[in-house]
Write a protein that holds these residues in place. Structure first.
Motif, PDB file in Angstrom:
ATOM      1  N   VAL A  46       0.840  -1.202   0.000  1.00  0.00           N
ATOM      2  CA  VAL A  46       0.000   0.000   0.000  1.00  0.00           C
ATOM      3  C   VAL A  46       0.878   1.256   0.000  1.00  0.00           C
ATOM      4  N   VAL A  47       1.886   1.276   0.870  1.00  0.00           N
ATOM      5  CA  VAL A  47       2.789   2.436   0.939  1.00  0.00           C
ATOM      6  C   VAL A  47       3.536   2.593  -0.382  1.00  0.00           C
ATOM      7  N   GLY A  48       3.966   1.479  -0.974  1.00  0.00           N
ATOM      8  CA  GLY A  48       4.655   1.550  -2.269  1.00  0.00           C
ATOM      9  C   GLY A  48       3.767   2.088  -3.367  1.00  0.00           C
ATOM     10  N   GLU A  70       4.909   0.980  14.374  1.00  0.00           N
ATOM     11  CA  GLU A  70       6.150   1.262  13.647  1.00  0.00           C
ATOM     12  C   GLU A  70       6.397   2.765  13.605  1.00  0.00           C
ATOM     13  N   ASP A  71       7.604   3.137  13.207  1.00  0.00           N
ATOM     14  CA  ASP A  71       7.897   4.550  12.976  1.00  0.00           C
ATOM     15  C   ASP A  71       7.293   4.925  11.633  1.00  0.00           C
ATOM     16  N   ASN A  72       6.118   5.532  11.679  1.00  0.00           N
ATOM     17  CA  ASN A  72       5.416   5.900  10.449  1.00  0.00           C
ATOM     18  C   ASN A  72       5.669   7.343  10.035  1.00  0.00           C
ATOM     19  N   THR A  73       6.734   7.952  10.590  1.00  0.00           N
ATOM     20  CA  THR A  73       7.023   9.363  10.332  1.00  0.00           C
ATOM     21  C   THR A  73       7.051   9.706   8.840  1.00  0.00           C
ATOM     22  N   PRO A  74       7.671   8.882   7.982  1.00  0.00           N
ATOM     23  CA  PRO A  74       7.726   9.248   6.556  1.00  0.00           C
ATOM     24  C   PRO A  74       6.364   9.407   5.882  1.00  0.00           C
ATOM     25  N   VAL A  75       5.334   8.759   6.431  1.00  0.00           N
ATOM     26  CA  VAL A  75       4.020   8.837   5.778  1.00  0.00           C
ATOM     27  C   VAL A  75       2.977   9.560   6.634  1.00  0.00           C
ATOM     28  N   LYS A  76       3.379  10.074   7.781  1.00  0.00           N
ATOM     29  CA  LYS A  76       2.432  10.815   8.620  1.00  0.00           C
ATOM     30  C   LYS A  76       2.115  12.169   8.012  1.00  0.00           C
ATOM     31  N   GLY A  77       0.862  12.603   8.170  1.00  0.00           N
ATOM     32  CA  GLY A  77       0.491  13.945   7.733  1.00  0.00           C
ATOM     33  C   GLY A  77       0.205  14.083   6.257  1.00  0.00           C
ATOM     34  N   LEU A  78       0.282  12.994   5.493  1.00  0.00           N
ATOM     35  CA  LEU A  78      -0.019  13.070   4.065  1.00  0.00           C
ATOM     36  C   LEU A  78      -1.536  13.122   3.885  1.00  0.00           C
ATOM     37  N   PRO A  79      -2.029  13.990   3.020  1.00  0.00           N
ATOM     38  CA  PRO A  79      -3.486  14.186   2.938  1.00  0.00           C
ATOM     39  C   PRO A  79      -4.256  12.981   2.426  1.00  0.00           C
ATOM     40  N   ASN A  80      -3.601  12.109   1.661  1.00  0.00           N
ATOM     41  CA  ASN A  80      -4.322  10.962   1.109  1.00  0.00           C
ATOM     42  C   ASN A  80      -3.807   9.623   1.620  1.00  0.00           C
ATOM     43  N   LEU A  81      -3.164   9.632   2.806  1.00  0.00           N
ATOM     44  CA  LEU A  81      -2.753   8.383   3.441  1.00  0.00           C
ATOM     45  C   LEU A  81      -3.106   8.453   4.927  1.00  0.00           C
ATOM     46  N   ILE A  82      -3.907   7.496   5.368  1.00  0.00           N
ATOM     47  CA  ILE A  82      -4.416   7.483   6.739  1.00  0.00           C
ATOM     48  C   ILE A  82      -3.829   6.280   7.473  1.00  0.00           C
ATOM     49  N   ILE A  83      -3.467   6.503   8.736  1.00  0.00           N
ATOM     50  CA  ILE A  83      -2.930   5.442   9.593  1.00  0.00           C
ATOM     51  C   ILE A  83      -3.928   5.177  10.713  1.00  0.00           C
ATOM     52  N   THR A  84      -4.176   3.917  11.017  1.00  0.00           N
ATOM     53  CA  THR A  84      -5.138   3.589  12.073  1.00  0.00           C
ATOM     54  C   THR A  84      -4.695   4.166  13.412  1.00  0.00           C
TER      55      THR A  84
END
Length: 294
Positions: A46-48, A70-84
Motif C-alpha cells: 500500500v505504501v509503495g 512502527e515509525d510511520n514518520t515518513p508517511v504521517k500527515g499526508l493528505p491521502n494516506l491514513i494510519i489507524t
C-alpha cells in the motif's frame, strides 16, 4: 493496476486502497456505494503504491494502513494516506466502534440480559487486551533482537506468524489458572522457538521495561490506553476473547468472531473515530465524497 483503476473509473470516483480483504469488508458499511475499495495484500504494498501513484491522481485515491507500532514518520500527515489509531484496523473496530458487543450478544443472548452482556464484555476486553499487549510487547523486543518468531502451520505446512493461541499455557490463561506475565510469555516463546536462556532473559527484561515505561501523552507508567494503542494486535485480542467467551459456555470460532466484530461495528459511533475524521479531511482536500452519511 492502480493507475488503470483510476483512469477507467468515473471522474468523481474515489478508490480506497487498503491492506487486505478483511479491511474491505470492515469499511464497506462506512463508505459510499460508488467508492471502489481495493486490497493490495499488505502494508508495504500500500505504501509503495502511494509512492508510485504520482501527483496527477493523488486526489482520486485514498490509502489506509495499519499503524503496526512502527515509525510511520515518513508517511504521517499526508493528505491521502491514513494510519489507524490503534495497532491495526481490527483494534480500531473493537475499541472505537464497539465491535465486540455484537459477538458477546450473539454468544450470551440466551443466558444473560443486555446489561449483563455489556458488563461482561467490558470485563473480558480489559483482561484480553492486557494479555494481548504483554504478548506483543514481548514479540516486539524479540523482533528488535532479530530472534525467530515464525512457526510452521501444522495444517498447511507453511510458515506463519506466531499467534497468541500458539503459546503454551494459553488455554490455562483462558481458564483463569495462569496469569501469563511477560517473563512467562518470553519463556514459552523461547521454548517453542528455540531461543537460548540468555535470549529469553534479554527479551523479558526489555519487554517488562517497555510495558512499564511512562507514556509521552499522559506521563503514566503502564498507561492502559496508550499501551493498548501501541501494543494490542487485533487478531490476538480476538483470539483471547474467543477463549474467554468459550470458557463461559460459548462455542464461537475465530472466524465467527472476526465476522461478528466487522458486521457488529457500530456505525453510529463512527463520528468519534479518528480515521473517519481523517477521511473527512481528505474529502475537503480532494473535493470528493467518500463516506456515507453518518
Amino acid at each position: 493496476m492502480l493507475r488503470m483503476l483510476v483512469t477507467t473509473s468515473p471522474a468523481d470516483g474515489v478508490i480506497l486502497v487498503v491492506e487486505g480483504p478483511s479491511d474491505v469488508r470492515a469499511l464497506r458499511p462506512l463508505v459510499n456505494p460508488g467508492v471502489h475499495i481495493q486490497a493490495l495484500g499488505g502494508k508495504s504494498l500500500v505504501v509503495g503504491a502511494h509512492q508510485n501513484l504520482g501527483s496527477a491522481h493523488e486526489r482520486r485515491v485514498l490509502f489506509l494502513v495499519d499503524c503496526d507500532n512502527e515509525d510511520n514518520t515518513p508517511v504521517k500527515g499526508l493528505p491521502n494516506l491514513i494510519i489507524t489509531s490503534h495497532r491495526d484496523l481490527e483494534c480500531d473496530l473493537l475499541f472505537h466502534l464497539d465491535g465486540a458487543k455484537r459477538a458477546a450478544l450473539d454468544c450470551f443472548s440466551s443466558g444473560l440480559d443486555h446489561e449483563s452482556v455489556v458488563k461482561a464484555i467490558k470485563k473480558e476486553l480489559v483482561v484480553s487486551t492486557e494479555v494481548a499487549c504483554r504478548f506483543n510487547a514481548t514479540k516486539d523486543e524479540a523482533r528488535l533482537l532479530q530472534l525467530p518468531l515464525g512457526i510452521r502451520d501444522v495444517t498447511t505446512g507453511k510458515k506463519r506468524r506466531f499467534a497468541l493461541e500458539d503459546l503454551p499455557r494459553f488455554e490455562e490463561w483462558a481458564q483463569g489458572t495462569s496469569d501469563l506475565r511477560i517473563p512467562d510469555i518470553a519463556a514459552r516463546l523461547g521454548e517453542k522457538l528455540g531461543w537460548t536462556t540468555g535470549q529469553v532473559a534479554l527479551v523479558a527484561n526489555a519487554a517488562v521495561a517497555r510495558w512499564g515505561s511512562a507514556c509521552k501523552r499522559h506521563s503514566v507508567s503502564a498507561c492502559a490506553s496508550c499501551g493498548r494503542m501501541r501494543l494490542c494486535n487485533g487478531h490476538d485480542l480476538e483470539a483471547a476473547l474467543v477463549a474467554r467467551f468459550n470458557r463461559q459456555g460459548s462455542s464461537i470460532t475465530r472466524t465467527e468472531m472476526e465476522r461478528l466484530v466487522r458486521v457488529g461495528a457500530d456505525v453510529s459511533l463512527a463520528n468519534g473515530w479518528p480515521v473517519v475524521d481523517r477521511i473527512r479531511r481528505f474529502e475537503g482536500w480532494a473535493g470528493l465524497r467518500v463516506l456515507r452519511t453518518l
